[in-house]
Design a protein around this motif. Structure first.
Motif, mmCIF file in Angstrom:
data_model
loop_
_atom_site.group_PDB
_atom_site.id
_atom_site.type_symbol
_atom_site.label_atom_id
_atom_site.label_comp_id
_atom_site.label_asym_id
_atom_site.label_seq_id
_atom_site.Cartn_x
_atom_site.Cartn_y
_atom_site.Cartn_z
ATOM 1 N N GLY A 59 0.817 -1.215 0.000
ATOM 2 C CA GLY A 59 0.000 0.000 0.000
ATOM 3 C C GLY A 59 0.845 1.255 0.000
ATOM 4 N N ALA A 60 2.049 1.144 -0.530
ATOM 5 C CA ALA A 60 2.999 2.252 -0.478
ATOM 6 C C ALA A 60 2.635 3.346 -1.484
ATOM 7 C CB ALA A 60 4.406 1.729 -0.775
ATOM 8 N N LYS A 61 2.696 4.588 -1.037
ATOM 9 C CA LYS A 61 2.670 5.793 -1.858
ATOM 10 C C LYS A 61 1.361 6.034 -2.599
ATOM 11 C CE LYS A 61 5.242 8.173 -5.552
ATOM 12 N NZ LYS A 61 6.411 8.082 -6.469
ATOM 13 N N HIS A 62 0.901 5.066 -3.368
ATOM 14 C CA HIS A 62 -0.188 5.313 -4.322
ATOM 15 C C HIS A 62 -1.573 5.313 -3.685
ATOM 16 C CE1 HIS A 62 2.577 5.196 -7.710
ATOM 17 N NE2 HIS A 62 3.184 4.211 -7.056
ATOM 18 N N THR A 63 -1.642 5.086 -2.398
ATOM 19 C CA THR A 63 -2.930 5.163 -1.700
ATOM 20 C C THR A 63 -3.255 6.590 -1.264
ATOM 21 O OG1 THR A 63 -1.808 4.611 0.364
ATOM 22 C CG2 THR A 63 -2.829 2.794 -0.850
ATOM 23 N N HIS A 64 -2.270 7.509 -1.381
ATOM 24 C CA HIS A 64 -2.480 8.920 -1.023
ATOM 25 C C HIS A 64 -3.000 9.092 0.401
ATOM 26 C CE1 HIS A 64 -1.696 10.316 -5.130
ATOM 27 N NE2 HIS A 64 -2.424 9.298 -5.544
ATOM 28 N N GLY A 65 -2.553 8.239 1.292
ATOM 29 C CA GLY A 65 -2.966 8.355 2.685
ATOM 30 C C GLY A 65 -4.262 7.643 3.012
ATOM 31 N N PHE A 66 -4.942 7.108 2.006
ATOM 32 C CA PHE A 66 -6.145 6.330 2.247
ATOM 33 C C PHE A 66 -5.755 4.894 2.591
ATOM 34 C CE2 PHE A 66 -7.682 9.923 -0.157
ATOM 35 C CZ PHE A 66 -8.914 10.194 0.412
ATOM 36 N N ARG A 67 -6.742 4.082 2.911
ATOM 37 C CA ARG A 67 -6.454 2.712 3.341
ATOM 38 C C ARG A 67 -6.081 1.811 2.168
ATOM 39 N NH1 ARG A 67 -11.399 2.034 7.717
ATOM 40 N NH2 ARG A 67 -10.193 2.600 9.562
ATOM 41 N N SER A 68 -5.087 0.960 2.409
ATOM 42 C CA SER A 68 -4.754 -0.099 1.464
ATOM 43 C C SER A 68 -5.746 -1.242 1.649
ATOM 44 C CB SER A 68 -3.336 -0.602 1.725
ATOM 45 O OG SER A 68 -3.247 -1.179 3.028
ATOM 46 N N TYR A 69 -5.724 -2.213 0.730
ATOM 47 C CA TYR A 69 -6.723 -3.283 0.840
ATOM 48 C C TYR A 69 -6.565 -4.127 2.102
ATOM 49 C CZ TYR A 69 -3.694 -7.080 -1.035
ATOM 50 O OH TYR A 69 -2.719 -8.029 -1.234
ATOM 51 N N PRO A 70 -5.335 -4.397 2.630
ATOM 52 C CA PRO A 70 -5.285 -5.092 3.919
ATOM 53 C C PRO A 70 -5.904 -4.273 5.055
ATOM 54 C CG PRO A 70 -3.191 -5.317 2.773
ATOM 55 C CD PRO A 70 -3.981 -4.274 2.047
ATOM 56 N N GLU A 71 -5.795 -2.955 4.973
ATOM 57 C CA GLU A 71 -6.386 -2.103 6.008
ATOM 58 C C GLU A 71 -7.905 -2.081 5.901
ATOM 59 O OE1 GLU A 71 -2.966 1.215 6.843
ATOM 60 O OE2 GLU A 71 -3.988 1.301 4.917
ATOM 61 N N ARG A 220 -9.303 3.972 -4.771
ATOM 62 C CA ARG A 220 -10.485 3.275 -5.279
ATOM 63 C C ARG A 220 -10.145 1.858 -5.706
ATOM 64 N NH1 ARG A 220 -14.485 1.042 -5.804
ATOM 65 N NH2 ARG A 220 -16.327 1.517 -7.057
ATOM 66 N N GLY A 221 -8.959 1.664 -6.281
ATOM 67 C CA GLY A 221 -8.535 0.328 -6.679
ATOM 68 C C GLY A 221 -8.349 -0.591 -5.478
ATOM 69 N N HIS A 222 -7.799 -0.051 -4.397
ATOM 70 C CA HIS A 222 -7.634 -0.859 -3.187
ATOM 71 C C HIS A 222 -8.991 -1.252 -2.601
ATOM 72 C CE1 HIS A 222 -3.318 -1.165 -2.195
ATOM 73 N NE2 HIS A 222 -3.215 -0.121 -2.990
ATOM 74 N N GLN A 223 -9.966 -0.361 -2.681
ATOM 75 C CA GLN A 223 -11.306 -0.720 -2.223
ATOM 76 C C GLN A 223 -11.866 -1.875 -3.039
ATOM 77 O OE1 GLN A 223 -13.334 3.037 -2.615
ATOM 78 N NE2 GLN A 223 -12.901 3.638 -0.504
ATOM 79 N N GLU A 224 -11.642 -1.830 -4.345
ATOM 80 C CA GLU A 224 -12.139 -2.912 -5.208
ATOM 81 C C GLU A 224 -11.454 -4.234 -4.892
ATOM 82 O OE1 GLU A 224 -14.600 -3.309 -7.412
ATOM 83 O OE2 GLU A 224 -15.282 -1.327 -6.767
#
Length: 252
Positions: A59-71, A220-224
């Motif tokens: 979840g490095a960098k490209h989440t812009h501070g939002f949650r990664s999919y494990p989060e 949005r991709g991590h949410q998916e």
């Protein structure tokens, strides 16, 4: 004892009488991984869920501070499903490929004694010198075996599609996707097929909406990714916030 007094097993059975047979030993068939996961999701005991992989899992960098999919998964499990004593660990490392995880398996996986190990890998493997789909298959099979040796349930993910013309060094990634699917089928591992899901989503511009660059999912991709995992584990609920449901408590 005289040598002729030593009976072989076959002679002993014959001596005991024609038709004598050893008792049948019945063994309980192993529950499928999907069944084991459902048990883990409903049992009273707490679980350790471990995620590992490359920068997408990191979840490095490209989440812009939002949650990664494990989060996002942790929010679903530990809050919405009220499994507050479950622990979710993320040992994904940006830039890694499967040989990195294998060589660092004790630190990244074993020491945590996980109940479940979720692995998304391949986006960097396809760009590694000397790596081939066949070697990748061997490595993936090895890591599935090591996970099961821990008594843990493995979950395999296909990575998301990438914009190949903007990442030519990874032009062979589509050749690695069938490898992941085949290993999952042969080893009867639960598979979360993001590659297929993203390719078959046509009502939006996936590259623009779900990717942050040619390779990495944005928020949005991590949410998916998380939501397809929920669906695969049969814990998707469209009314819940992690699954896209509306949630707002503000007062004005």
């Amino acid at each position: 004892m005289k040598q002729n007094a030593v009976f072989s097993r076959r002679k002993f059975i014959r001596a005991a009488g024609v038709g004598a047979a050893l008792p049948t030993v019945w063994t309980q068939p192993r529950a499928s991984d999907q069944e084991q996961l459902q048990t883990l999701l409903t049992r009273k005991e707490s679980n350790i869920w471990l995620f590992t992989g490359d920068s997408i899992t990191h979840g490095a960098k490209h989440t812009h501070g939002f949650r990664s999919y494990p989060e996002v998964f942790a929010e679903r499990i530990r809050w919405e499903l009220k499994r507050v004593r479950d622990i979710v660990i993320n040992t994904g490392i940006s830039g890694n490929a499967i040989p990195n995880i294998l060589s660092d398996f004790d630190w990244r996986v074993s020491q945590f004694k996980p109940a479940v190990v979720s692995l998304m890998i391949g986006t960097n493997d396809c760009a590694r010198a000397g790596m081939t789909p066949d070697l990748f298959a061997q490595n993936l099979t090895t890591i599935v075996g090591k996970i099961r040796d821990l008594g843990a349930v493995p979950i395999l993910h296909t990575p998301n599609p990438i914009i190949l013309e903007k990442a030519p060094e990874r032009r062979t990634l589509p050749e690695y996707i069938p490898v992941i699917r085949n290993v999952a089928e042969q080893k009867q591992v639960v598979l979360v097929d993001h590659f297929s899901h993203w390719q078959n989503t046509t009502d939006i511009d996936v590259n623009r909406e779900w990717l942050n660059d040619p390779l990495h999912p944005g928020p949005r991709g991590h949410q998916e990714i998380a939501r397809l995992l929920f669906k695969t584990l049969s814990i998707f609920d469209p009314q819940e916030a992690t699954c896209g449901g509306p949630y707002y408590e503000g007062e004005h």
